[in-house]
Design an enzyme around this catalytic site. Structure first.
Site, PDB file in Angstrom:
ATOM      1  N   ASN A 144     -72.567  -6.162  37.587  1.00 40.99           N
ATOM      2  CA  ASN A 144     -72.459  -4.702  37.574  1.00 40.99           C
ATOM      3  C   ASN A 144     -71.121  -4.342  36.930  1.00 40.99           C
ATOM      4  OD1 ASN A 144     -72.259  -1.991  38.059  1.00 40.99           O
ATOM      5  ND2 ASN A 144     -72.252  -2.141  40.298  1.00 40.99           N
ATOM      6  N   HIS A 196     -76.046   2.275  45.328  1.00 46.80           N
ATOM      7  CA  HIS A 196     -74.727   1.628  45.380  1.00 46.80           C
ATOM      8  C   HIS A 196     -73.775   2.475  46.224  1.00 46.80           C
ATOM      9  CE1 HIS A 196     -70.936  -0.147  44.237  1.00 46.80           C
ATOM     10  NE2 HIS A 196     -71.629  -1.187  43.814  1.00 46.80           N
ATOM     11  N   GLU A 248     -74.433  -5.313  50.362  1.00 47.47           N
ATOM     12  CA  GLU A 248     -73.062  -5.130  49.869  1.00 47.47           C
ATOM     13  C   GLU A 248     -72.253  -4.383  50.923  1.00 47.47           C
ATOM     14  OE1 GLU A 248     -72.368  -5.325  45.351  1.00 47.47           O
ATOM     15  OE2 GLU A 248     -72.776  -3.273  45.887  1.00 47.47           O
ATOM     16  N   GLY A 255     -64.623  -4.872  46.066  1.00 52.99           N
ATOM     17  CA  GLY A 255     -63.345  -4.711  45.367  1.00 52.99           C
ATOM     18  C   GLY A 255     -62.116  -4.968  46.229  1.00 52.99           C
ATOM     19  N   SER A 270     -66.927  -8.664  46.300  1.00 49.79           N
ATOM     20  CA  SER A 270     -65.831  -9.612  46.048  1.00 49.79           C
ATOM     21  C   SER A 270     -66.291 -11.051  45.779  1.00 49.79           C
ATOM     22  CB  SER A 270     -64.821  -9.593  47.200  1.00 49.79           C
ATOM     23  OG  SER A 270     -64.128  -8.351  47.207  1.00 49.79           O
TER      24      SER A 270
HETATM   25  P1  13P Z   1     -66.835  -6.384  43.382  1.00 48.51           P
HETATM   26  O1  13P Z   1     -67.493  -7.688  43.009  1.00 48.51           O
HETATM   27  O2  13P Z   1     -65.830  -5.926  42.390  1.00 48.51           O
HETATM   28  O3  13P Z   1     -66.330  -6.417  44.780  1.00 48.51           O
HETATM   29  O4  13P Z   1     -67.990  -5.279  43.345  1.00 48.51           O
HETATM   30  C1  13P Z   1     -69.160  -5.510  43.998  1.00 48.51           C
HETATM   31  C2  13P Z   1     -70.134  -4.449  43.618  1.00 48.51           C
HETATM   32  O5  13P Z   1     -69.977  -3.312  44.002  1.00 48.51           O
HETATM   33  C3  13P Z   1     -71.228  -4.815  42.764  1.00 48.51           C
HETATM   34  O6  13P Z   1     -72.197  -3.816  42.750  1.00 48.51           O
END
Ligand code: 13P
Length: 249
Positions: free
Chosen positions: A8, A93, A165, A171, A211
């Site tokens: 993504n 999301h 997620e 992040g 992450s």
């Molecule tokens: P990160 O891998 O940057 O934590 O993001 C995850 C995400 O939101 C993918 O949709």
């Protein structure tokens, strides 16, 4: 075991940069057994079609309108992205849910619109820190499933990938323990079994996101409960992303 690796891009890279990226990814993932899907911004989808057609890499969008067409300035419909060869769309999301105030009802409508247009849906679910601290994460995710999948038929679940997620892991560099991931994936399968059938619960694809990076992907993907990963930040580096795509699990 063949896994699903989804990148993504969020609002990162320019179309010209994505072109270079996509060409490199095709070369670097030749022979990879895993299924690879990249989800760049809308503006990159024509480039994705140009570079990825004929390769095994599929591509998706990060959003669609809940409406088919009409006077909706600035919106992009499911049929528009489908026409560009797009096979997937990420819906629900946490960034859309929180920053753009997308409700479960709206997400449910978007899922129906996507499926009606032949798109596969990556449905993102997951609790925030407050909900986790209150130990309500299982109830929370079960309710998201109930609300988001309302009116969706069992045979349509083949075109839905559930992405767990946890908001607090996105992040942040933090990830749940393997046990935590397993427990949540079991909860998701149980809820799908309750809503549809045991077969549906067993067969639905469930990936983990939040992450995932070069330091932790092996541990996450070698877990048999996990069908794949949804990667944000770490997918922007084509070399590292290709390593994760190539690995055998
Ligand atoms: P990160 O891998 O940057 O934590 O993001 C995850 C995400 O939101 C993918 O949709």
């Amino acid at each position: 075991m063949k896994k699903l690796i989804i990148g993504n891009f969020k609002m990162n890279t320019k179309p010209s940069e994505f072109k270079t990226y996509a060409m490199a990814l095709v070369t670097k993932t030749k022979g990879a057994k895993n299924k690879v899907v990249v989800c760049p911004p809308f503006t990159h989808l024509a480039v994705a079609k140009e570079i990825l057609s004929g390769s095994k890499i599929e591509f998706g969008a990060q959003n669609i309108s809940d409406e088919e067409k009409g006077a909706l300035t600035g919106e992009i419909s499911a049929s528009m992205i489908k026409d560009l060869g797009t096979n997937y769309v990420i819906l629900g999301h946490s960034e859309r849910r929180t920053k753009f105030k997308e409700s479960d009802k709206l997400i449910n409508k978007k899922i129906k619109t996507a499926l009606a247009n032949g798109l596969k849906v990556v449905l993102c679910l997951g609790e925030n820190l407050q909900t986790r601290t209150a130990k309500q994460q299982y109830n929370f995710v079960r309710k998201q499933l109930d609300d988001n999948l309302k009116g969706i038929y069992e045979n349509e679940l083949e075109s839905v990938v559930i992405a767990y997620e946890p908001v607090w892991a996105i992040g942040t560099g933090k990830t749940p323990t393997s046990k935590d991931i397993e427990k949540m994936i079991e909860t998701i399968r149980k809820e799908i079994s309750y809503l549809y059938s045991e077969k549906a619960g067993k067969n639905v694809s469930v990936v983990y996101g939040g992450s995932v990076n070069l330091n932790n992907y092996k541990k996450i993907l070698s877990n048999d409960h996990v069908d794949g990963v949804l990667i944000g930040g770490a997918c922007l580096d084509v070399d590292g992303f290709a390593v994760i795509c190539r690995e055998n699990y």
